[in-house]
Design a protein around this motif. Sequence first.
Motif, short mmCIF file in Angstrom:
data_model
loop_
_atom_site.label_atom_id
_atom_site.label_comp_id
_atom_site.label_asym_id
_atom_site.label_seq_id
_atom_site.Cartn_x
_atom_site.Cartn_y
_atom_site.Cartn_z
N ALA A 180 -5.39 -21.43 -0.59
CA ALA A 180 -5.75 -21.10 -2.36
C ALA A 180 -4.55 -20.08 -2.56
CB ALA A 180 -7.31 -20.79 -2.02
N VAL B 253 -2.69 -20.12 -5.50
CA VAL B 253 -2.68 -18.99 -7.75
C VAL B 253 -1.56 -17.88 -7.50
CG1 VAL B 253 -4.20 -17.13 -7.70
CG2 VAL B 253 -4.99 -19.33 -6.62
N ASN C 102 -3.74 -17.34 -13.94
CA ASN C 102 -3.89 -17.25 -12.26
C ASN C 102 -4.03 -15.72 -11.77
OD1 ASN C 102 -3.04 -20.17 -10.54
ND2 ASN C 102 -1.59 -19.76 -12.38
N LEU D 23 -7.62 -16.73 -11.45
CA LEU D 23 -8.11 -17.76 -10.12
C LEU D 23 -8.27 -16.35 -8.87
CD1 LEU D 23 -6.44 -20.90 -11.25
CD2 LEU D 23 -8.91 -19.51 -11.39
N ALA E 124 -11.39 -14.67 -8.91
CA ALA E 124 -11.99 -15.13 -8.45
C ALA E 124 -12.05 -15.25 -6.22
CB ALA E 124 -12.34 -16.49 -9.00
N VAL E 125 -11.21 -15.51 -5.81
CA VAL E 125 -10.60 -15.51 -4.77
C VAL E 125 -10.93 -14.78 -4.01
CG1 VAL E 125 -8.82 -15.73 -2.44
CG2 VAL E 125 -8.74 -17.01 -4.87
N GLY F 185 -15.97 -22.50 -3.40
CA GLY F 185 -15.19 -22.24 -4.27
C GLY F 185 -13.55 -22.38 -3.68
N LEU F 186 -13.46 -21.71 -3.42
CA LEU F 186 -12.02 -21.50 -3.22
C LEU F 186 -11.01 -23.35 -3.10
CD1 LEU F 186 -11.42 -19.37 0.14
CD2 LEU F 186 -10.99 -18.45 -2.05
N VAL G 226 -10.96 -23.21 -6.31
CA VAL G 226 -9.66 -22.40 -7.28
C VAL G 226 -8.58 -23.05 -7.41
CG1 VAL G 226 -8.96 -20.04 -7.05
CG2 VAL G 226 -11.57 -20.09 -7.22
N THR G 227 -8.42 -23.41 -5.90
CA THR G 227 -6.91 -24.18 -5.62
C THR G 227 -6.52 -24.86 -6.71
OG1 THR G 227 -7.42 -23.54 -3.13
CG2 THR G 227 -5.07 -24.95 -4.09
N SER H 219 -6.26 -24.11 -10.54
CA SER H 219 -4.68 -24.07 -10.20
C SER H 219 -3.86 -24.82 -10.41
CB SER H 219 -5.03 -22.73 -8.96
OG SER H 219 -3.19 -22.49 -9.35
#
Length: 471
Positions: free
Chosen positions: A104, A108, A255, A258, A261-262, A295-296, A299-300, A303
Amino acid sequence: MNPIRTLALGLLCLAPALAGAAEIDGSQLSVLWGVPFAGVLLSIALLPLLAPLFWHHHFGKVTAAWALAFLVPFAVVFGPGVAAAGFAHALVAEYLPFVILLTALFTVAGGIYIRGNLHGSPALNAGFLAVGAVLASFMGTTGASMLLIRPLIRANDNRKHVAHVVVFFVFIVSNAGGSLTPLGDPPLFLGFLKGVDFFWTARHVFPETLFLIGVLLVLFYVMDSWYYRQAGEVSRTDPTPDSAPAALGFDGKINFVLLLAVVGLVLLSGIWKSPVEWVIAGTPLGLPGLVRDAGLIAVTVASLALTPRQVHADNQFGWGPMQEVAKLFAGIFLTIIPVIAMLKAGVNGPFGAIVSAVTRPDGSPDPAMYFWATGLLSSFLDNAPTYLVFFNTAGGDAATLMTTHAATLAAISAGAVFMGANTYIGNAPNLMVKAIAEDRGVKMPSFFGYMLWSCGILVPLFVVMTFIWLQ
């Protein structure tokens, strides 16, 4: 099919019957069980020197061979239940969360392009390292490394000597900079999960961090200035010409959202407590960790979908460095199983002398010895489980360690984070930065060549820190 995948599927198919499999008793193990782990390390150290072409094409197979050299005999001697339980724990509790988080952050950070035709002067390079040191404690050493290493290499692409810039980048951004918060480095996050206050490390390790980073920045500036003044150091032909936008700017700004978010997902998994969990071959998988990892992954994917293709092209983004880290650390996480078990056995295990060495004659912990024992082992083992081993050796109670034995907890924290810079395998970003630099034509030091840098520069600073803060 890949041999590791075949064995993994076979072992995980046994999972329902292995929920009660016994934990490995490290006191009953011989040090010979550590040979496959030593083999992985020696392969990483020597094969790129002795057989570079073979290693480049087959490092995954070599790593898988060492993993099988541990797993197959271990299953024969101790039974498939114990072997599968150890495999499942390494996979579910350690390796997958580790790789998912790294992927992730890698994705990102790789989706953010820093615009501007920067020129790698000593002042600019030192400024990059200083900014990276600050960012590392807030977006992780991996995130900060992946964000800054590409523009730093690009800024120096018209210079003859660049390897020292990358080496100091690893020292400062990929390691020392992550020492102040649980978001900075995995060992500190594990301490956070064990009950250490979020800002405790920042309060108690800040002087050591400031000293280490400050001295490294001064040394770097002096060394880089010397190189910069040498004839022929700066080429008249800049591969990144001034026709490129001169003003500093960012592409792929989505990003940054994002990235937040991470950070939020990682922080949430440490704060959120839930009784909901699943057990896989004896390894509990809690709902907070599952939500974090899902979630990660989201996110990946987001992105990759939202980042303009031109940004990836400008960044020369590719999966090679991430694949290398994932394959090598798969072997490390598997073959390290008996080594960690032997360490956890304490004075009754094969490494009892190490555990005894960190305790004074009166039974109290010795902060200086904890610093060096944690640090030296973190240089070659994964620093996260090494941190936990010595955290538990020192009592394992966060409330006591944050007060009565604060000096010991600070020593464990500093040793795990700072000395991850001693080798390429001490911390995951080290290998990723090396791979990216080599992919862009930077001739990096070999495994032992890099250790000459770390032993000559870092170790004397660690000695000074010991006399100032750890007596």
